[in-house]
Design a protein around this motif. Structure first.
Motif, short mmCIF file in Angstrom:
data_model
loop_
_atom_site.label_atom_id
_atom_site.label_comp_id
_atom_site.label_asym_id
_atom_site.label_seq_id
_atom_site.Cartn_x
_atom_site.Cartn_y
_atom_site.Cartn_z
N UNK B 147 0.81 -1.21 0.00
CA UNK B 147 0.00 0.00 0.00
C UNK B 147 0.85 1.27 0.00
N UNK B 148 2.15 1.12 0.08
CA UNK B 148 3.08 2.25 0.20
C UNK B 148 2.94 3.23 -0.96
N UNK B 149 3.10 4.53 -0.71
CA UNK B 149 3.01 5.53 -1.79
C UNK B 149 3.94 5.23 -2.97
N UNK B 155 1.97 6.45 -8.76
CA UNK B 155 3.28 6.89 -8.28
C UNK B 155 4.11 7.39 -9.47
N UNK B 156 4.64 8.62 -9.37
CA UNK B 156 5.48 9.11 -10.47
C UNK B 156 6.72 8.22 -10.64
N UNK B 157 7.22 8.07 -11.88
CA UNK B 157 8.34 7.15 -12.13
C UNK B 157 9.55 7.40 -11.22
N UNK B 158 9.86 8.68 -10.97
CA UNK B 158 11.08 8.97 -10.20
C UNK B 158 10.94 8.59 -8.72
N UNK B 159 9.70 8.32 -8.26
CA UNK B 159 9.50 7.95 -6.85
C UNK B 159 9.15 6.48 -6.68
N UNK B 160 9.04 5.79 -7.80
CA UNK B 160 8.61 4.40 -7.76
C UNK B 160 9.67 3.52 -7.12
#
Lengths: 217, 161
Positions: B147-149, B155-160
């Motif tokens: 469930x993590x952001x 989720x944007x690619x740079x934060x995935x």
């Protein structure tokens, strides 16, 4: 020191969150003792070491009951509901319970905390009224819409519920901040109907042990 | 209220995260998210409400917009510090492995996301060893990971992860 088996409510006459719990105690005919906590006097009695030990959030209400100490008005009300189930403050049906909780949370998380004393202190005196009005308008815009599909005589159908306990004190806050209630006919109607009930009257800010003489009913 | 989350389930639409969770608990009771005992249930709700009413709304997006960009970080940090000061104290008497005793409850569901907010606002967590310990224990559980952001459809690619 008096030994009392009666529940003890730490309350401020004008605190809308305390009023919610006072209504619940009245509806369930639970006899209790009030210990007033003046949020303004003495730079705020809620900041005393003694009170902080009872409620680390330094807020009212706090209830001592059945050997425990509970804070957070809705947690208190749900505890009262589970241990003193009559009369009901939450409907039987889970879908209706969800509506009651949704409305209660809209007020208790979405409106009241944004216009409580400590937040208003931080926005500064010249901004306070506009800030509080904006917060309440935003919340009431949403609430009016929600209530149009859930309300009967009261917030959810025709039985008094936890949602109603949240509504009346929040309307009182709105009036204190001079919010125009004309856009909110459903909120106004339900508020008026509820204020006629005894539990909402005995628990009213104007009838508390710590009500200042000039505001007493 | 123009906020998330909102859940459409069983033919109804519910908003307000705790109202949603309590509905899920009442209609899908296993595994439990609230203990059996009313006194422990009160503790779970008190902790949940401390976060969901006492901390998060004061540092959410719309409030931060209103305090103005130059004040945002200080405002959010103050709100979270005040709330975590209280929470740390509360947890010292309620916590076992998790927020209330040794079973995961609704309180834990509120804690982890709020700690993530604290980290995002660069709040120093050193004064909160109990909060930190419980948070770490919970993050190891699968439900808290899926469930993590960093693992969401949006989720944007740079934060995935």
């Amino acid at each position: 020191m008096t030994e009392s088996s009666k529940p003890i409510l730490y309350s401020y006459f004008r605190s809308s969150c305390s009023w919610r719990v006072r209504i619940a105690l009245a509806l369930k005919s639970i006899d209790y003792e009030t210990i007033p906590v003046n949020l303004i006097k003495d730079q705020g009695q809620q900041f005393s070491e003694e009170f902080q030990a009872l409620n680390p959030m330094k807020q009212v209400p706090t209830l001592k009951i059945d050997g425990i100490t509970i804070s957070q008005s809705l947690a208190i009300i749900e505890f009262l509901e589970e241990t003193r189930p009559t009369p009901r403050l939450l409907p039987k049906d889970p879908k209706k319970r969800a509506q009651v909780r949704m409305i209660s949370d809209t007020i208790a998380s979405g409106i009241q905390p944004l216009q409580n004393l400590s937040v208003l202190k931080q926005v500064g005196q010249e901004n306070q009224l506009a800030w509080a009005q904006k917060v309440i308008h935003t919340g009431f815009d949403a609430l009016e819409q929600i209530l149009r599909s859930t309300a009967g005589k009261y917030c959810v159908g025709d039985e008094v519920s936890m949602a109603d306990l949240c509504l009346v004190p929040q309307v009182a806050n709105a009036e204190r901040f001079k919010v125009d209630l004309t856009p909110y006919p459903t909120i106004s109607r339900i508020n008026k109907t509820l204020l006629a009930l005894e539990a909402f009257q005995v628990s009213h800010p104007c009838r508390q042990p710590d009500t200042p003489p000039e505001l007493r009913a | 209220m123009k906020q998330v989350p909102t859940l459409k389930i069983d033919g109804i639409t519910i908003s307000q995260s705790l109202a949603i969770i309590e509905f899920l608990e009442e209609t899908r009771p296993t595994p439990r998210l609230l203990p059996k005992d009313p006194k422990k249930r009160a503790q779970v709700r008190m902790i949940s409400d401390t976060i969901a009413s006492g901390i998060q709304p004061l540092q959410n997006l719309s409030v931060l917009k209103q305090v103005g960009q130059e004040n945002q970080l200080a405002w959010a940090q103050k709100v979270i510090h005040t709330g975590f000061d209280a929470l740390e104290q509360i947890l010292r008497s309620t916590a076992g492995k998790y927020c209330v005793g040794d079973e995961v409850s609704m309180a834990d569901l509120c804690l982890v996301p709020q700690v993530a907010n604290a980290e995002r606002f660069k709040v120093d967590l050193t004064p909160y060893p109990t909060i930190s310990r419980i948070n770490k224990t919970l993050l190891a559980l699968e439900a808290f990971q899926v469930s993590h952001p960093c693992r969401q459809p949006d989720t944007p690619p740079e934060l995935r992860a």
